[in-house]
Write a protein that holds these residues in place. Structure first.
Motif, PDB file in Angstrom:
ATOM      1  N   PHE A  95      19.418  38.023   0.601  1.00  0.00           N
ATOM      2  CA  PHE A  95      18.594  37.686   1.829  1.00  0.00           C
ATOM      3  C   PHE A  95      18.133  39.134   2.517  1.00  0.00           C
ATOM      4  N   THR A  96      16.957  39.169   2.843  1.00  0.00           N
ATOM      5  CA  THR A  96      16.456  40.391   3.383  1.00  0.00           C
ATOM      6  C   THR A  96      15.360  39.936   4.618  1.00  0.00           C
ATOM      7  N   ALA A  97      15.131  40.826   5.470  1.00  0.00           N
ATOM      8  CA  ALA A  97      14.408  40.364   6.575  1.00  0.00           C
ATOM      9  C   ALA A  97      12.956  40.209   6.183  1.00  0.00           C
ATOM     10  N   LYS A  98      12.126  39.344   6.519  1.00  0.00           N
ATOM     11  CA  LYS A  98      10.797  39.025   5.984  1.00  0.00           C
ATOM     12  C   LYS A  98       9.960  40.525   6.382  1.00  0.00           C
ATOM     13  N   GLY A  99       9.343  40.639   5.335  1.00  0.00           N
ATOM     14  CA  GLY A  99       8.199  41.994   5.591  1.00  0.00           C
ATOM     15  C   GLY A  99       8.913  43.338   5.493  1.00  0.00           C
ATOM     16  N   ASP A 100      10.533  43.196   5.640  1.00  0.00           N
ATOM     17  CA  ASP A 100      11.102  44.702   5.660  1.00  0.00           C
ATOM     18  C   ASP A 100      11.104  45.207   4.348  1.00  0.00           C
ATOM     19  N   ASP A 101      10.176  45.834   3.869  1.00  0.00           N
ATOM     20  CA  ASP A 101      10.354  46.462   2.444  1.00  0.00           C
ATOM     21  C   ASP A 101      11.592  47.494   2.668  1.00  0.00           C
ATOM     22  N   VAL A 102      11.963  48.199   3.421  1.00  0.00           N
ATOM     23  CA  VAL A 102      13.167  48.927   3.472  1.00  0.00           C
ATOM     24  C   VAL A 102      14.504  48.214   3.114  1.00  0.00           C
ATOM     25  N   ASP A 103      14.761  46.918   3.622  1.00  0.00           N
ATOM     26  CA  ASP A 103      15.924  46.491   3.531  1.00  0.00           C
ATOM     27  C   ASP A 103      15.723  45.933   1.898  1.00  0.00           C
ATOM     28  N   ARG A 104      14.663  45.753   1.275  1.00  0.00           N
ATOM     29  CA  ARG A 104      14.496  45.292   0.097  1.00  0.00           C
ATOM     30  C   ARG A 104      14.812  46.349  -0.904  1.00  0.00           C
ATOM     31  N   ILE A 105      14.482  47.536  -0.735  1.00  0.00           N
ATOM     32  CA  ILE A 105      14.585  48.741  -1.362  1.00  0.00           C
ATOM     33  C   ILE A 105      16.063  48.989  -1.346  1.00  0.00           C
ATOM     34  N   ILE A 106      16.519  49.078  -0.205  1.00  0.00           N
ATOM     35  CA  ILE A 106      18.244  49.389  -0.001  1.00  0.00           C
ATOM     36  C   ILE A 106      18.944  48.452  -0.723  1.00  0.00           C
ATOM     37  N   GLY A 107      18.644  46.984  -0.690  1.00  0.00           N
ATOM     38  CA  GLY A 107      19.379  46.072  -1.422  1.00  0.00           C
ATOM     39  C   GLY A 107      19.340  46.265  -2.865  1.00  0.00           C
ATOM     40  N   LEU A 108      18.214  46.638  -3.535  1.00  0.00           N
ATOM     41  CA  LEU A 108      17.765  46.824  -4.978  1.00  0.00           C
ATOM     42  C   LEU A 108      18.685  47.902  -5.264  1.00  0.00           C
ATOM     43  N   GLU A 109      18.661  49.125  -4.561  1.00  0.00           N
ATOM     44  CA  GLU A 109      19.193  50.330  -5.042  1.00  0.00           C
ATOM     45  C   GLU A 109      20.696  50.170  -4.825  1.00  0.00           C
ATOM     46  N   VAL A 153      15.503  37.496  -1.551  1.00  0.00           N
ATOM     47  CA  VAL A 153      14.628  36.495  -1.026  1.00  0.00           C
ATOM     48  C   VAL A 153      14.424  36.945   0.461  1.00  0.00           C
ATOM     49  N   PRO A 154      13.079  36.915   0.997  1.00  0.00           N
ATOM     50  CA  PRO A 154      12.943  37.168   2.449  1.00  0.00           C
ATOM     51  C   PRO A 154      13.390  36.171   3.345  1.00  0.00           C
ATOM     52  N   LYS A 155      13.941  36.220   4.480  1.00  0.00           N
ATOM     53  CA  LYS A 155      14.147  35.218   5.394  1.00  0.00           C
ATOM     54  C   LYS A 155      12.810  35.167   6.379  1.00  0.00           C
ATOM     55  N   PRO A 156      12.240  34.134   6.823  1.00  0.00           N
ATOM     56  CA  PRO A 156      12.941  32.699   6.265  1.00  0.00           C
ATOM     57  C   PRO A 156      12.438  32.472   4.947  1.00  0.00           C
ATOM     58  N   CYS A 157      13.011  31.453   4.076  1.00  0.00           N
ATOM     59  CA  CYS A 157      12.481  30.957   2.896  1.00  0.00           C
ATOM     60  C   CYS A 157      12.660  29.453   2.870  1.00  0.00           C
ATOM     61  N   THR A 158      12.249  28.902   1.857  1.00  0.00           N
ATOM     62  CA  THR A 158      12.286  27.758   1.605  1.00  0.00           C
ATOM     63  C   THR A 158      13.475  27.374   0.644  1.00  0.00           C
ATOM     64  N   PRO A 159      14.057  26.274   0.938  1.00  0.00           N
ATOM     65  CA  PRO A 159      15.351  25.969   0.002  1.00  0.00           C
ATOM     66  C   PRO A 159      14.651  25.681  -1.465  1.00  0.00           C
ATOM     67  N   ARG A 160      13.505  25.283  -1.661  1.00  0.00           N
ATOM     68  CA  ARG A 160      12.686  25.219  -3.124  1.00  0.00           C
ATOM     69  C   ARG A 160      12.665  26.867  -3.481  1.00  0.00           C
ATOM     70  N   GLU A 161      12.425  27.703  -2.798  1.00  0.00           N
ATOM     71  CA  GLU A 161      12.166  28.971  -3.205  1.00  0.00           C
ATOM     72  C   GLU A 161      13.507  29.556  -3.845  1.00  0.00           C
ATOM     73  N   LEU A 162      14.639  29.369  -2.966  1.00  0.00           N
ATOM     74  CA  LEU A 162      15.865  29.753  -3.110  1.00  0.00           C
ATOM     75  C   LEU A 162      16.305  29.336  -4.438  1.00  0.00           C
ATOM     76  N   VAL A 163      16.175  28.046  -4.789  1.00  0.00           N
ATOM     77  CA  VAL A 163      16.776  27.463  -5.908  1.00  0.00           C
ATOM     78  C   VAL A 163      15.979  28.210  -7.200  1.00  0.00           C
ATOM     79  N   ALA A 164      14.748  28.395  -7.021  1.00  0.00           N
ATOM     80  CA  ALA A 164      13.883  28.894  -8.024  1.00  0.00           C
ATOM     81  C   ALA A 164      14.175  30.433  -8.554  1.00  0.00           C
ATOM     82  N   ARG A 165      14.389  30.993  -7.397  1.00  0.00           N
ATOM     83  CA  ARG A 165      15.099  32.424  -7.651  1.00  0.00           C
ATOM     84  C   ARG A 165      16.505  32.369  -8.478  1.00  0.00           C
TER      85      ARG A 165
END
Length: 227
Positions: A78-92, A99-111
């Motif tokens: 779960f990363t902050a919505k629109g925060d590319d830094v969080d996403r990249i740090i998480g992947l690295e 999945v950026p917060k907030p997200c729908t349960p449906r998107e979470l299940v799909a991922r």
């Protein structure tokens, strides 16, 4: 039935996702602290971990780093919505996807299903090891070897390397890599593939002439060099 662990201090949101995932056929446990979550994530009892990047006691990235020292369990952050830094740090740090917060349960299940599908499909379809040069992959075991040494890869890194190895010498587009490794189309400005590829390159090292074993073909994609 797949077991999923959610590590998130947001009690209301974690409860919502737990209820929805349970309805979708998953078995779900929730931990609200990083310490308890880390212990359970390393227990080997779960097929996937959902990890919030912001926790009160231990940073999510630190937990992920410690998980990766001992386990290849797929991790969705779960990363902050629109925060590319969080996403990249998480992947690295070794996350398989985010999945950026907030997200729908449906998107979470799909991922989640996309990650699990990729984790299992290669094993189901495999007829034997994939070999090219010093690389050897056993999809049914999710095991990789490099110059006769074990190669430690995350689930998504394995998927990416498997896709490149099965088409060695051919340029594979980022969109195809995203579809096959992440189970979703490549989104505009999404750098996930690039970050994962950077990690794989570091693990493979360079050829004797200094070139990477994985070449970037600008505007087209990536290519595993055929030896």
């Amino acid at each position: 039935m797949h077991k999923v662990l959610i590590i998130d201090d947001d009690i209301e949101l974690a409860g919502l996702f737990q209820e929805y995932l349970t309805q979708e056929g998953f078995t779900v446990d929730v931990n609200h602290t990083g310490a308890s979550g880390l212990q359970n994530a390393l227990s080997g009892a779960y097929q996937l971990v959902i990890l919030d990047i912001m926790l009160p006691d231990i940073k999510g990235t630190e937990i992920l780093t410690r998980i990766r020292l001992e386990s290849r369990v797929p991790v969705l952050m779960f990363t902050a919505k629109g925060d590319d830094v969080d996403r990249i740090i998480g992947l690295e740090s070794g996350a398989d996807d985010y999945v950026p917060k907030p997200c729908t349960p449906r998107e979470l299940v799909a991922r989640i299903r996309a990650i699990l599908r990729r984790t299992q499909s290669s094993a189901a379809l495999s007829q034997g090891p994939i070999e090219t040069g010093p690389l050897k992959l056993w999809p049914e075991k999710r095991k990789a070897g490099w110059f006769d040494q074990d190669l430690d890869l995350t689930s998504t890194e394995f998927n990416l390397l498997e896709t490149l190895a099965s088409q060695v010498g051919r340029i594979v587009s980022k969109n195809e890599l995203s579809e096959k490794a992440l189970g979703r189309p490549l989104a505009r400005f999404d750098r996930s593939i690039d970050v994962h590829m950077s990690s794989i390159r570091q693990k493979l090292g360079n050829q004797p002439d200094g070139r990477s074993y994985i070449q970037t073909v600008r505007g087209q994609g990536y290519q595993l060099i055929k030896e």
